[in-house]
Structures are given as C-alpha cells and as structure tokens.
Design an enzyme around this catalytic site. Structure first.
Site, PDB file in Angstrom:
ATOM      1  N   LYS A 124       2.537 -14.790 -11.743  1.00 19.24           N
ATOM      2  CA  LYS A 124       1.092 -14.339 -11.669  1.00 19.24           C
ATOM      3  C   LYS A 124      -0.055 -15.574 -12.238  1.00 19.24           C
ATOM      4  O   LYS A 124      -0.795 -15.892 -12.231  1.00 19.24           O
ATOM      5  CB  LYS A 124       1.196 -13.136 -12.791  1.00 19.24           C
ATOM      6  CG  LYS A 124       2.358 -12.063 -11.764  1.00 19.24           C
ATOM      7  CD  LYS A 124       1.877 -12.235 -10.471  1.00 19.24           C
ATOM      8  CE  LYS A 124       2.486 -10.888  -9.919  1.00 19.24           C
ATOM      9  NZ  LYS A 124       1.563 -10.392  -8.650  1.00 19.24           N
ATOM     10  N   SER A 154      -1.199 -10.466 -13.377  1.00 17.81           N
ATOM     11  CA  SER A 154      -0.776 -10.087 -14.338  1.00 17.81           C
ATOM     12  C   SER A 154      -1.907 -10.867 -15.465  1.00 17.81           C
ATOM     13  O   SER A 154      -1.643 -12.033 -15.708  1.00 17.81           O
ATOM     14  CB  SER A 154       0.290  -9.633 -14.358  1.00 17.81           C
ATOM     15  OG  SER A 154       1.198  -8.724 -15.499  1.00 17.81           O
ATOM     16  N   ALA A 161       1.007  -1.035   0.362  1.00 15.79           N
ATOM     17  CA  ALA A 161      -0.029   0.167   0.083  1.00 15.79           C
ATOM     18  C   ALA A 161       1.108   0.805  -0.161  1.00 15.79           C
ATOM     19  O   ALA A 161       0.522   2.059   0.075  1.00 15.79           O
ATOM     20  CB  ALA A 161      -0.553   0.275   0.615  1.00 15.79           C
ATOM     21  N   THR A 162       1.776   1.158  -0.218  1.00 12.54           N
ATOM     22  CA  THR A 162       3.069   2.326  -0.183  1.00 12.54           C
ATOM     23  C   THR A 162       3.211   3.187  -1.892  1.00 12.54           C
ATOM     24  O   THR A 162       3.773   3.884  -1.714  1.00 12.54           O
ATOM     25  CB  THR A 162       4.873   1.855   0.512  1.00 12.54           C
ATOM     26  OG1 THR A 162       5.154   1.032  -1.038  1.00 12.54           O
ATOM     27  CG2 THR A 162       4.967   1.365   1.539  1.00 12.54           C
ATOM     28  N   PRO A 208      -4.185  -6.813 -13.848  1.00 13.96           N
ATOM     29  CA  PRO A 208      -4.147  -5.997 -15.115  1.00 13.96           C
ATOM     30  C   PRO A 208      -3.447  -6.216 -16.300  1.00 13.96           C
ATOM     31  O   PRO A 208      -2.399  -6.801 -15.973  1.00 13.96           O
ATOM     32  CB  PRO A 208      -3.687  -5.109 -13.562  1.00 13.96           C
ATOM     33  CG  PRO A 208      -3.984  -5.805 -12.659  1.00 13.96           C
ATOM     34  CD  PRO A 208      -3.552  -6.943 -12.949  1.00 13.96           C
ATOM     35  N   GLU A 262       5.347   2.639  -9.694  1.00 14.17           N
ATOM     36  CA  GLU A 262       5.991   2.585 -10.332  1.00 14.17           C
ATOM     37  C   GLU A 262       6.758   1.070 -10.194  1.00 14.17           C
ATOM     38  O   GLU A 262       8.110   0.984  -9.884  1.00 14.17           O
ATOM     39  CB  GLU A 262       6.495   3.034  -8.663  1.00 14.17           C
ATOM     40  CG  GLU A 262       6.002   4.196  -8.149  1.00 14.17           C
ATOM     41  CD  GLU A 262       6.476   4.530  -6.545  1.00 14.17           C
ATOM     42  OE1 GLU A 262       7.437   3.866  -5.976  1.00 14.17           O
ATOM     43  OE2 GLU A 262       6.124   5.290  -6.448  1.00 14.17           O
ATOM     44  N   TYR A 273       8.560 -13.931 -13.497  1.00 19.83           N
ATOM     45  CA  TYR A 273       7.472 -13.451 -13.786  1.00 19.83           C
ATOM     46  C   TYR A 273       5.915 -13.141 -13.980  1.00 19.83           C
ATOM     47  O   TYR A 273       5.524 -13.495 -12.876  1.00 19.83           O
ATOM     48  CB  TYR A 273       7.377 -11.630 -14.008  1.00 19.83           C
ATOM     49  CG  TYR A 273       6.284 -10.896 -13.284  1.00 19.83           C
ATOM     50  CD1 TYR A 273       6.207 -10.455 -11.866  1.00 19.83           C
ATOM     51  CD2 TYR A 273       6.111 -10.469 -14.360  1.00 19.83           C
ATOM     52  CE1 TYR A 273       5.438  -9.398 -11.994  1.00 19.83           C
ATOM     53  CE2 TYR A 273       4.513  -9.235 -14.205  1.00 19.83           C
ATOM     54  CZ  TYR A 273       4.179  -8.829 -12.847  1.00 19.83           C
ATOM     55  OH  TYR A 273       3.233  -8.848 -12.470  1.00 19.83           O
TER      56      TYR A 273
END
Ligand code: NDP
Length: 255
Positions: free
Chosen positions: A157, A140, A14-15, A183, A189, A153
């Site tokens: 997912k 993803s 959540a940052t 998504p 970021e 990666y």
C-alpha cells in the site's frame, strides 16, 4: 444534473466492499461504470441491479494481457474512461515476516501492486490523449503506519501511494488527476479474505467505516472542481486511532 453525468469509471474489485459500493454510488450519480472482478456471478448480479449504465467484465488484475485486451475492446459508449479506481486488493494472513508464507506475499504483490500498474498503464494513455481523467488508488492506513502482522500488505500500500504521487509528477501540464486514498478499518469482506474464516468478525464492539462511507469519500474527491487535486487522503473511523508508544522493556537495558 447528477454529479457524474458524462463520466465513465473503470472500477476494479467491484464484486464486494468498496468497489461494489462505489459502482452503485457512481451509477446513481449518473456515471457509466465498468465493473470488474473475478467473480462473474456477482458481476452479473450487479449489472442486473444497475442496468445499462453498468458494463461487467470478469477480470483478474494479475493478468496483464487480459486487462490490455479488455480495455482495447470496450464498446464505444464505455471506451473513453475518465475515472479509474484501482481498488482490487487483499491482505492474506497476519504472520510476522519471519513466519509468513512467501506465496501469500507474492499474491499480495501481484494483486495490490502489479494490478495497479497494469490497469494504470492500460487506461492512463487514453486520459492523456483526451487531456481529462482521474486515477484513484485505494491504498490503506497500513501503508502509512505500522500494523502488526502485515509487513508486506502495508508495504504494497505504501507502493500504491508513492506510485500515485510519482505518476502525478509525470503528469505535469496535463489535466489528469491522481489521488491515493488510505482508508482505515472498514467492514467489508476484507477480513474474511485475510483470515480465510467466513465467520471472522473483527468489527464487533466498535463502529467501523462501511463500504458506503468510503464510496462517499471517493465521490467527494472526484467531484471537486477539476483543477483541484487531492494528492493523498487518510480516513479512519473515529473509533480507530494510532498505536500507543510501543517499546520492549527488559531489565538488561539498565546496564
Ligand atoms: P473486499 O474483500 O470486500 O473486496 C475486495 C475486492 O477486490 C473484491 O471485489 C475482489 O473481487 C477484488 N479482488 C481481489 N483480488 C483480485 C484479483 N486478483 N483480480 C481482480 N479483483 C480482485 O475488500 P475491500 O472492499 O475492503 O477492499 C478493497 C480495497 O481496499 C483493497 O485494495 C483493500 O486492500 C483496501 N483496503 C481495505 C480496508 C478495509 O478495512 N476493508 C482498509 C484499507 C484498505 P474478486 O474476489 O471477485 O476478484
């Protein structure tokens, strides 16, 4: 009445990006939110922006014992988590399988896979006891379609989606929903982390999704009637689509 009155959401990562946007939207819709991530300064900032409806917990999702301790020591007014958003995650590098750094693979596996497992295992038992809850895994499109330079990666997912579906099967007869959201390209970021370049701007010249767009999708999914379960959902910016026919042609294939 706000859409999420009475809900308590635990959001990992959540940052920044999706997690931060989701924390803000969920609080605006009446939820109490436990916002977690590794960067305490950012969490404190979020907490001061969102007020008492936000509880900030510094947490590395790779640390199973820290997650278990955090969940068992929640204050009473945040203890009964009804929504878990397994969002924390990252991609590192773009190298093909035969060149990639195995340490990068391990970091992705530890964060994207084990982090989801640890949080789910710590939080889902309370949902089952209360017979109420919703777990959302942020997967993803890279887990559904081939993407160059991301063999691990994308595979992490795919795991997250299949784990969600297997868990959903186990939950038959319980009022606990499980969703995997995949998504596509979104300006957060993510690419800065992936490339290590703070000036990385992959999103030039096309309209990517924003973190707020994805947060809206999460809100839509959790606010459907409680007997409706979105199993898997893929969302992309209109500007993104599937790859072209990819084939290596060479004269020798004539023979
Ligand atoms: P950001 O880099 O903007 O945010 C990632 C978040 O994950 C940060 O809050 C970061 O917090 C957190 N995080 C990373 N590692 C850890 C860790 N070990 N422990 C706890 N928190 C961690 O990226 P996005 O918002 O884009 O990414 C969110 C999720 O969405 C990820 O799972 C990503 O794979 C996925 N995704 C992103 C897409 C995109 O195009 N942006 C597309 C599809 C999926 P901190 O560093 O403070 O710990």
């Amino acid at each position: 009445m706000a859409k999420l009155d009475g809900e308590i959401a635990f959001i990992t990562g959540a940052t920044a990006g999706f997690g931060k946007a989701t924390a803000k939207l969920f609080v605006a819709e009446g939820a109490r939110v436990i916002a977690s991530g590794r960067r305490t300064d950012r969490l404190e900032q979020l907490r001061s922006e969102l007020g008492d409806k936000c509880l900030a917990i510094t947490l590395d999702v790779r640390d199973r014992h820290a997650i278990e301790a955090a969940v068992s020591n929640l204050p009473d007014d945040f203890a009964e988590i009804s929504i878990l958003v397994n969002n924390a995650g990252l991609a590192i590098g773009r190298a093909p399988a035969w060149e990639a750094d195995i340490d990068d693979w391990e970091t992705m596996i530890d964060t994207n896979i084990k982090g989801v497992l640890y949080c789910t295992r710590a939080i889902m038992p309370g949902m089952v006891v209360r017979d109420r809850g919703h777990v959302i895994n942020v997967a993803s499109v890279a887990g559904n379609h081939y993407g160059p330079g991301g063999p691990v990666y994308g595979a992490t997912k795919s795991f997250v989606t299949q784990f969600a579906m297997n868990t959903r099967g186990d939950l038959i007869g319980r009022n606990v929903r499980v969703t995997s959201i995949s998504p596509g390209m979104s300006e957060t970021e993510f690419d800065i982390v992936r490339t290590g370049d703070p000036d990385a701007n992959f999103y030039e010249d096309f309209k990517a999704m924003t973190a707020a767009d994805v947060a809206q999708v999460l809100l839509d999914v959790v606010t459907l009637p409680s007997h409706v379960n979105v199993n898997t959902l893929e969302v992309m910016p209109v500007a993104q689509t599937f790859g072209p026919r990819l084939v290596h042609r060479s004269p020798s294939s004539d023979s």
